[in-house]
Design a protein around this motif. Structure first.
Motif, PDB file in Angstrom:
ATOM      1  N   SER A  42       0.849  -1.190   0.000  1.00 23.67           N
ATOM      2  CA  SER A  42       0.000   0.000   0.000  1.00 23.67           C
ATOM      3  C   SER A  42       0.882   1.236   0.000  1.00 23.67           C
ATOM      4  CB  SER A  42      -0.901   0.014   1.244  1.00 23.67           C
ATOM      5  OG  SER A  42      -0.120   0.228   2.419  1.00 23.67           O
ATOM      6  N   PRO A  43       0.306   2.400  -0.321  1.00 27.89           N
ATOM      7  CA  PRO A  43       1.079   3.637  -0.221  1.00 27.89           C
ATOM      8  C   PRO A  43       1.608   3.879   1.189  1.00 27.89           C
ATOM      9  CG  PRO A  43      -0.897   3.998  -1.511  1.00 27.89           C
ATOM     10  CD  PRO A  43      -1.026   2.629  -0.925  1.00 27.89           C
ATOM     11  N   GLY A  44       0.803   3.572   2.202  1.00 26.42           N
ATOM     12  CA  GLY A  44       1.263   3.763   3.576  1.00 26.42           C
ATOM     13  C   GLY A  44       2.460   2.894   3.912  1.00 26.42           C
ATOM     14  N   GLU A  45       2.431   1.633   3.478  1.00 29.76           N
ATOM     15  CA  GLU A  45       3.574   0.753   3.719  1.00 29.76           C
ATOM     16  C   GLU A  45       4.798   1.246   2.956  1.00 29.76           C
ATOM     17  OE1 GLU A  45       2.844  -3.375   3.106  1.00 29.76           O
ATOM     18  OE2 GLU A  45       1.213  -3.460   4.570  1.00 29.76           O
ATOM     19  N   ALA A  46       4.590   1.779   1.762  1.00 31.45           N
ATOM     20  CA  ALA A  46       5.713   2.323   1.004  1.00 31.45           C
ATOM     21  C   ALA A  46       6.318   3.528   1.700  1.00 31.45           C
ATOM     22  CB  ALA A  46       5.261   2.691  -0.403  1.00 31.45           C
ATOM     23  N   ASP A  47       5.487   4.358   2.328  1.00 30.65           N
ATOM     24  CA  ASP A  47       6.011   5.503   3.083  1.00 30.65           C
ATOM     25  C   ASP A  47       6.918   5.033   4.219  1.00 30.65           C
ATOM     26  OD1 ASP A  47       4.658   7.316   1.482  1.00 30.65           O
ATOM     27  OD2 ASP A  47       2.940   7.470   2.843  1.00 30.65           O
ATOM     28  N   THR A  48       6.479   3.986   4.918  1.00 28.59           N
ATOM     29  CA  THR A  48       7.310   3.410   5.981  1.00 28.59           C
ATOM     30  C   THR A  48       8.610   2.876   5.410  1.00 28.59           C
ATOM     31  OG1 THR A  48       5.369   2.837   7.300  1.00 28.59           O
ATOM     32  CG2 THR A  48       7.402   1.635   7.771  1.00 28.59           C
ATOM     33  N   LEU A  49       8.519   2.195   4.288  1.00 25.32           N
ATOM     34  CA  LEU A  49       9.706   1.654   3.640  1.00 25.32           C
ATOM     35  C   LEU A  49      10.687   2.758   3.268  1.00 25.32           C
ATOM     36  CD1 LEU A  49      11.384  -0.493   2.155  1.00 25.32           C
ATOM     37  CD2 LEU A  49       9.752  -0.338   0.243  1.00 25.32           C
ATOM     38  N   HIS A  70       1.916  -8.923  -8.204  1.00 20.60           N
ATOM     39  CA  HIS A  70       0.976  -9.051  -7.092  1.00 20.60           C
ATOM     40  C   HIS A  70       1.035  -7.864  -6.136  1.00 20.60           C
ATOM     41  CE1 HIS A  70       0.490 -13.703  -7.570  1.00 20.60           C
ATOM     42  NE2 HIS A  70      -0.298 -13.025  -8.384  1.00 20.60           N
ATOM     43  N   TYR A  71      -0.093  -7.616  -5.488  1.00 18.04           N
ATOM     44  CA  TYR A  71      -0.288  -6.386  -4.712  1.00 18.04           C
ATOM     45  C   TYR A  71       0.763  -6.157  -3.649  1.00 18.04           C
ATOM     46  CZ  TYR A  71      -2.048  -9.069  -0.712  1.00 18.04           C
ATOM     47  OH  TYR A  71      -2.143  -9.918   0.353  1.00 18.04           O
ATOM     48  N   ASP A  72       1.218  -7.227  -2.973  1.00 22.83           N
ATOM     49  CA  ASP A  72       2.134  -7.034  -1.859  1.00 22.83           C
ATOM     50  C   ASP A  72       3.549  -6.705  -2.315  1.00 22.83           C
ATOM     51  OD1 ASP A  72       1.935  -9.676  -2.825  1.00 22.83           O
ATOM     52  OD2 ASP A  72       2.886 -10.518  -1.049  1.00 22.83           O
ATOM     53  N   HIS A  73       3.757  -6.668  -3.630  1.00 26.76           N
ATOM     54  CA  HIS A  73       5.060  -6.304  -4.193  1.00 26.76           C
ATOM     55  C   HIS A  73       4.995  -5.040  -5.044  1.00 26.76           C
ATOM     56  CE1 HIS A  73       6.830 -10.264  -3.044  1.00 26.76           C
ATOM     57  NE2 HIS A  73       5.563 -10.617  -3.114  1.00 26.76           N
ATOM     58  N   THR A  74       3.782  -4.505  -5.283  1.00 26.31           N
ATOM     59  CA  THR A  74       3.649  -3.384  -6.229  1.00 26.31           C
ATOM     60  C   THR A  74       2.740  -2.241  -5.787  1.00 26.31           C
ATOM     61  OG1 THR A  74       1.775  -4.420  -7.385  1.00 26.31           O
ATOM     62  CG2 THR A  74       4.000  -4.942  -8.192  1.00 26.31           C
ATOM     63  N   PHE A  75       1.884  -2.463  -4.803  1.00 19.91           N
ATOM     64  CA  PHE A  75       0.887  -1.429  -4.495  1.00 19.91           C
ATOM     65  C   PHE A  75       1.501  -0.195  -3.838  1.00 19.91           C
ATOM     66  CE2 PHE A  75      -3.652  -3.391  -4.569  1.00 19.91           C
ATOM     67  CZ  PHE A  75      -3.434  -3.836  -5.858  1.00 19.91           C
ATOM     68  N   GLY A  76       2.786  -0.218  -3.537  1.00 23.06           N
ATOM     69  CA  GLY A  76       3.473   0.984  -3.062  1.00 23.06           C
ATOM     70  C   GLY A  76       4.148   1.763  -4.170  1.00 23.06           C
ATOM     71  N   ASN A  77       4.036   1.296  -5.424  1.00 18.92           N
ATOM     72  CA  ASN A  77       4.774   1.920  -6.526  1.00 18.92           C
ATOM     73  C   ASN A  77       4.530   3.417  -6.650  1.00 18.92           C
ATOM     74  OD1 ASN A  77       5.870  -0.534  -7.283  1.00 18.92           O
ATOM     75  ND2 ASN A  77       4.878  -0.630  -9.285  1.00 18.92           N
ATOM     76  N   GLN A  78       3.301   3.853  -6.397  1.00 21.73           N
ATOM     77  CA  GLN A  78       2.976   5.256  -6.645  1.00 21.73           C
ATOM     78  C   GLN A  78       3.788   6.206  -5.783  1.00 21.73           C
ATOM     79  OE1 GLN A  78      -1.024   4.202  -5.024  1.00 21.73           O
ATOM     80  NE2 GLN A  78      -1.111   6.367  -4.458  1.00 21.73           N
ATOM     81  N   ARG A  79       4.322   5.746  -4.670  1.00 19.16           N
ATOM     82  CA  ARG A  79       5.126   6.594  -3.789  1.00 19.16           C
ATOM     83  C   ARG A  79       6.569   6.740  -4.258  1.00 19.16           C
ATOM     84  NH1 ARG A  79       0.791   8.232  -1.702  1.00 19.16           N
ATOM     85  NH2 ARG A  79       0.400   8.097   0.554  1.00 19.16           N
TER      86      ARG A  79
END
Length: 285
Positions: A42-49, A70-79
């Motif tokens: 998710s974007p939130g998880e990507a922010d933490t990352l 798959h979502y758990d490897h890509t849904f943070g891409n937008q950040r």
């Protein structure tokens, strides 16, 4: 689990494991910047990352790689990609955008209509962001002082699997082509009959002593990869047998008691071949 810290895999290669799904994220250092492998759920998880990377590394992220769609490897891409503050280049298999449209987008749309379908997700505000650099053939990326090879694979765990190889350290990053902290997942878009051969072909390219980062779990070796390829081959053989005998998924699973992985997860593998209309029903990671 080595969660909440960057663990050195080899010189200039680090792994960190995140959340309940135990997702591997990898950072590869070069003199020109960092390559980040996978962006979480998710974007939130990507922010933490991003905060975790900034805390540990002095060099900026210049390249991002998705091991598969798959979502758990890509849904943070937008950040990390276009229109983000980072504006990094994102590399991934050339089929990711199509896979997004077929699988991840419908699942995300269903969640937005009824978040109760998947209460553990945080997908409000997710914008599916495919790679800016679709990879259709072997690509060598110069990070400064080292190359990383990006190798798109034939259909296996998905039709978007991409392997990374760091030649100077003999480190392989396989995404969910192989898993350690849980069984392999036959989720959306998997190819149960093709997966064993694809993994075996990667295994053949490895040398004794090579290090392997799976999509979920601790760092493994060449022997582990070979054993998992053999287990996947056994499942594929039994799927073909069931198809030949005209068995249903339930009948095929009841036929044996020596399955290498939990039976509940294998249902999706059999359904993919015996009942293709169920292909969108599977969980994925």
């Amino acid at each position: 689990m080595s969660e909440n810290q960057w663990i050195p895999v080899a010189t200039g290669v680090f792994q960190r494991r995140y959340g309940a799904l135990d997702v591997s994220v990898v950072v590869i250092e070069g003199t020109h910047g960092l390559m980040l492998v996978d962006t979480l759920s998710s974007p939130g998880e990507a922010d933490t990352l991003l905060a975790d990377v900034a805390e540990h590394f002095d060099t900026p992220i210049r390249w991002v790689v998705n091991t598969h769609a798959h979502y758990d490897h890509t849904f943070g891409n937008q950040r990390l990609g276009p229109q983000s503050a980072l504006n990094a280049e994102i590399f991934g298999h050339a089929q990711i955008e199509r896979h997004f449209a077929e699988y991840e987008a419908p699942r995300l749309d269903a969640y937005l209509v009824d978040p109760g379908r998947e209460p553990d997700r945080e997908w409000h505000g997710v914008v599916l962001t495919p790679p800016t650099h679709p990879v259709a053939d072997l690509l060598r990326v110069d990070l400064g002082g080292r190359e990383v090879h990006l190798v798109p694979l034939p259909p296996a765990h998905t039709d978007t699997d991409l392997v990374l190889f760091v030649p100077d350290q003999r480190v392989w990053i396989l995404g969910d082509l192989v898993e350690e902290s849980g069984p392999p997942m036959f989720g959306s878009g998997s190819f149960p009959l093709d997966w064993p051969g694809v993994l075996a072909s990667v295994h053949e390219q490895m040398e004794e002593g090579d290090l392997v980062v799976p999509g979920h779990g601790r760092v493994i070796d060449r022997g582990y990869v070979g054993r998992q390829a053999a287990d996947l081959a056994l499942i594929a053989e039994r799927i073909v047998e069931a198809r030949t005998l005209g068995l249903s998924t339930a009948e095929a699973l009841a036929r044996y008691t020596d399955w290498p992985f939990p039976v509940d997860g294998l249902r999706f593998a059999f359904d993919r071949v015996l009942s293709p209309s169920h292909q969108h029903d599977a969980e994925d990671d």
